[in-house]
Write an enzyme that holds these catalytic residues in place. Structure first.
Site, PDB file in Angstrom:
ATOM      1  CG  ASP A 116     131.637  18.437 -14.701  1.00  5.78           C
ATOM      2  OD1 ASP A 116     131.405  17.654 -13.776  1.00  5.78           O
ATOM      3  OD2 ASP A 116     130.906  18.549 -15.708  1.00  5.78           O
ATOM      4  CG  ASP A 151     129.073  20.625 -19.283  1.00  6.34           C
ATOM      5  OD1 ASP A 151     129.155  20.166 -18.120  1.00  6.34           O
ATOM      6  OD2 ASP A 151     128.538  20.016 -20.219  1.00  6.34           O
ATOM      7  CG  ASP A 170     129.725  21.857 -13.545  1.00 12.84           C
ATOM      8  OD1 ASP A 170     129.903  21.101 -12.578  1.00 12.84           O
ATOM      9  OD2 ASP A 170     129.629  21.465 -14.718  1.00 12.84           O
TER      10      ASP A 170
END
Length: 791
Positions: A306, A533, A537
């Site tokens: 990410d 995080d 996600d």
């Protein structure tokens, strides 16, 4: 419960083995054999159940050999051998449960975060109701700091929303009246009204929860390392045992082969190495939820990351302060911070922190109030200061309205040029230029006006982590072949970060469902690790073979959905964990391979009648001890890809890193001085003198001490005299440009730079800014990121 049962099983088999031995020594061999036989028979049932469970899962595990050996010892009345096998089997299972027990992909936090209440207007007054009671068309109030309960459209003034829970983007987004918003985002501004367009069950956030549950249910369990060896070891064992019996006609030989073939090196050594690896990762601040996750991490070939909060800091930071003509950067920033100090807005916090870092926190504002959808305003020194969106009525800065903006002590001299003043009053191109620059930098703009006049703009951006580039290089060295950035952010912003870090592919503007799809596509090609995080996600983490959560500042949902949690806010801990995982897996395979090799040799002796079952069981115990001792090497630190930094060098790195933060304002002063060259000469002269003082008293002493103290230490650490050569060359260039600037000041005299000096001065200042900015970034990435590696 399972662990308790296995502990009882182990205790019982050990006690039975010891009791049988005591009875034999006491002259009661019959009773001793009976105890050993009972232990052997008792071990058959759980071993048989494990075989059946493996078959139901379409796996033929090595436990089948243990069952045959246990039954065989009972048939040929080799009870001591049977009792020894029972102890080995129970010990292996206990170790395996300890090392391989999964914490599971518990997404409890994701479910618990789901909105439970809404504030629905009834008789014109918002009342709290269960979110399930909300229907399409209901008018809701969304207080500041609360989550949007259902999908809807903004019905009141502009809504400022933190969408990081769904998109991962740290920057707040403004939604004017009539714009659609999704549930699960947080109101980061003032309260606003929302017209519901769906129920809670139909909302975006409920879809994320359902997606996470489906992904969790579809995740396949990790096959044990031992089971992969069983594919060839089990048939080989049966063939050797069958031949020994057929050629000799002696069933005892076949049983002896099965006894020494009992795969305890697999059942003991592999879990011991994995358990040791789990211990090592914990020392690095990494929690790995079970040996299966560690083993998969050691096999990974693709890394999906990410962007926001993983590759970047996850919070906006001041990129630059651009003063309008007639203003100074420090003045603009101090005015903005004075007004924003009472605001809880994430951008206001970044501005205040930037001002405090520069020592500009002494200005006080009065009558501060937040204007929803536009920003904050207050009075500073009798002037009305607004911070936020640019008012349509504002014009670029007017020096007559600001008194002594540059702090020269001679305002009359700065405003005496009517042509310059008229240009400032009417030139709207400055605003367009700053907007264009912000678009090129992928930055968000916060405008500052003073009494309706544009004073400047603050650019903010989510900065790339200093340790990100080094970590990605380490991961590639460790065996990662492909790095993919996966983000809900805009493609142009993601591409900018990707260009800096050198990732292989970018998947931008992805919804939570799109992220899951992207991870699954990568997982089909190669073993994949996903790092994230945010709540958004969590489903993607569950879809990867290994999900890694940035747990220090990440959401509880991502932490619980992940297999690996980084408890410190450092991405390089992932590289540490992968180093440990690869080493632990290598040692596990090595230990199991050596153990099986020795077992095959013992099987050959047993097949020819040179090794009876009881002696074979004792020999197998010796093999077990040897391979377990080898497996425990995984407890010791390995070399890995981590460069170890001695404490004195680590302290130097930390010191110079902190000095960089204090020197940032001087770098911005270079651009301000270059831009001022087109203005009044005396204003430009004052800024040039400030630049010269900063270079002479701050920047050059810093660079010289780096050259004299830090670089020799790094040369010793890296073992390469060429390691700092390019950085030293940058120091020389910085010194050359600083001397050139000093000579220009001497030539300028008291009246300011002459027209023929301006082009070269501008090139000198922009060159210094470019070289210093790049040099700082290179040092922070190549050297200062090592500070966390100090022993």
């Amino acid at each position: 419960m399972k662990r308790l049962w296995l502990t009882v099983f182990l205790s019982g088999t050990v006690a039975a083995l010891a009791a049988g031995g005591v009875l034999h020594l006491a002259g009661l061999p019959g009773w001793g054999d009976a105890v050993w036989a009972a232990a052997t028979a008792a071990a058959v049932l759980p071993a048989l159940w494990w075989v059946i469970s493996a078959l139901r899962a379409r796996r033929l595990g090595v436990d089948a050999i243990a069952v045959l050996a246990l039954v065989g010892t009972l048939v040929v009345q080799e009870y001591l051998a049977g009792a020894l096998i029972a102890v080995m089997l129970s010990t292996g299972r206990v170790l395996e449960e300890y090392a391989l027990a999964r914490a599971g992909r518990d997404l409890t936090a994701l479910y618990e975060r789901a909105p439970r209440w809404a504030h629905r207007y009834e008789d014109g007054v918002p009342k709290r109701v269960d979110v399930a009671a909300v229907r399409r068309g209901d008018l809701l109030a969304v207080p500041a700091g609360e989550m949007v309960p259902v999908d809807g459209v903004v019905a009141g003034h502009t809504a400022v929303l933190d969408e990081s829970a769904l998109t991962g983007e740290s920057m707040p987004v403004e939604y004017p009246e009539g714009e659609s918003v999704r549930s699960g985002v947080v109101n980061a501004g003032s309260a606003f009204d929302l017209r519901a367009t769906g129920t809670a069950e139909e909302s975006t956030y409920a879809g994320v929860v359902r997606l996470a549950r489906e992904t969790e249910a579809g995740s396949a369990p990790v096959v044990r390392l031992a089971d992969r060896f069983a594919a060839w070891f089990l048939p080989a064992t049966l063939v050797i045992a069958g031949l020994a019996w057929a050629l000799s006609g002696d069933l005892v030989r076949a049983v002896a082969v099965l006894v020494v073939a009992t795969p305890c090196p697999l059942l003991l050594a592999a879990p011991a190495a994995i358990a040791s690896g789990l211990s090592r990762t914990a020392r690095h601040g990494v929690v790995v939820k079970g040996g299966g996750a560690l083993e998969s991490l050691g096999r990974a070939r693709t890394l999906v990351l990410d962007k926001t909060g993983t590759l970047t800091e996850g919070r906006p930071q001041v990129l630059d302060v651009l003063p309008a003509p007639g203003f100074a950067a420090d003045e603009v920033l101090s005015l903005a911070a004075a007004v924003d100090r009472v605001s809880s807005h994430v951008l206001a916090t970044a501005i205040v922190h930037a001002a405090e870092a520069r020592g500009l926190d002494g200005v006080v504002a009065a009558g501060v109030r937040e204007r929803p959808g536009s920003g904050t305003e207050g009075t500073v020194g009798g002037r009305l200061v607004r911070v936020g969106k640019l008012p349509a009525s504002a014009v670029p800065g007017d020096t007559e309205a600001t008194g002594d903006p540059a702090g020269t002590g001679d305002p009359a001299g700065d405003t005496a040029d009517p042509a310059a003043t008229d240009s400032l009053r009417t030139d709207s191109g400055w605003v367009a230029a700053q907007r264009a620059r912000a678009a090129l930098d992928g930055a968000i703009t916060v405008w500052i006006t003073v009494d309706g006049v544009v004073a400047g703009v603050v650019l903010l951006r989510d900065a790339v982590r200093a340790d990100a580039s080094r970590t990605l290089r380490r991961l590639r060295t460790a065996g990662i072949d492909r790095v993919v950035m996966l983000t809900g952010d805009r493609a142009e912003v993601a591409q900018g970060v990707a260009a800096v870090l050198g990732v292989d592919d970018v998947l931008a503007e992805r919804s939570p469902a799109g992220k899951v799809e992207g991870v699954r596509e990568e997982a089909e090609r190669a073993p994949t690790v996903m790092v994230g995080d945010g709540v958004n996600d969590a489903p993607a983490l569950a879809a990867a073979q290994v999900g890694v959560a940035m747990g220090a500042r990440g959401s509880a949902a991502s932490t619980q959905a992940a297999d690996v949690v980084l408890t410190t806010d450092r991405l390089d801990r992932l590289a540490d964990a992968m180093d440990v995982a690869r080493r632990a897996r290598r040692i596990a395979v090595e230990s199991a391979g050596v153990g099986i090799g020795l077992s095959l040799l013992a099987m050959a002796f047993a097949a020819f009648g040179f090794l009876p079952p009881a002696a074979g069981a004792l020999l197998q115990e010796a093999i077990d001890v040897a391979v377990i001792l080898n497996a425990l090497r995984a407890l010791a630190p390995g070399r890995g890809t981590r460069l170890r930094v001695d404490r004195p060098t680590g302290e130097l790195l930390q010191r110079f890193d902190q000095e960089h933060a204090t020197l940032r304002p001087a770098l911005e002063l270079l651009r301000e001085a270059a831009d001022a060259l087109d203005g009044p000469p005396r204003t430009a002269l004052a800024l040039l003198r400030r630049v010269h003082d900063a270079l002479d008293t701050e920047i050059m002493p810093h660079e010289q001490e780096e050259e004299q103290r830090l670089y020799p230490a790094l040369t010793r650490l890296l073992g390469d005299p060429e390691a700092t050569v390019t950085m030293s060359r940058a120091h020389a260039e910085i010194g050359r440009l600083a001397d050139r600037l000093a000579r220009h000041l001497e030539l300028a005299g008291e009246d300011g730079p002459r027209p023929e000096q301006r082009d070269d001065l501008r090139a000198c200042l922009y060159g210094l800014h470019a070289v210093l900015t790049l040099h700082f970034a290179q040092e922070e990435e190549a050297y200062f990121s090592l500070a966390g590696h100090a022993d």
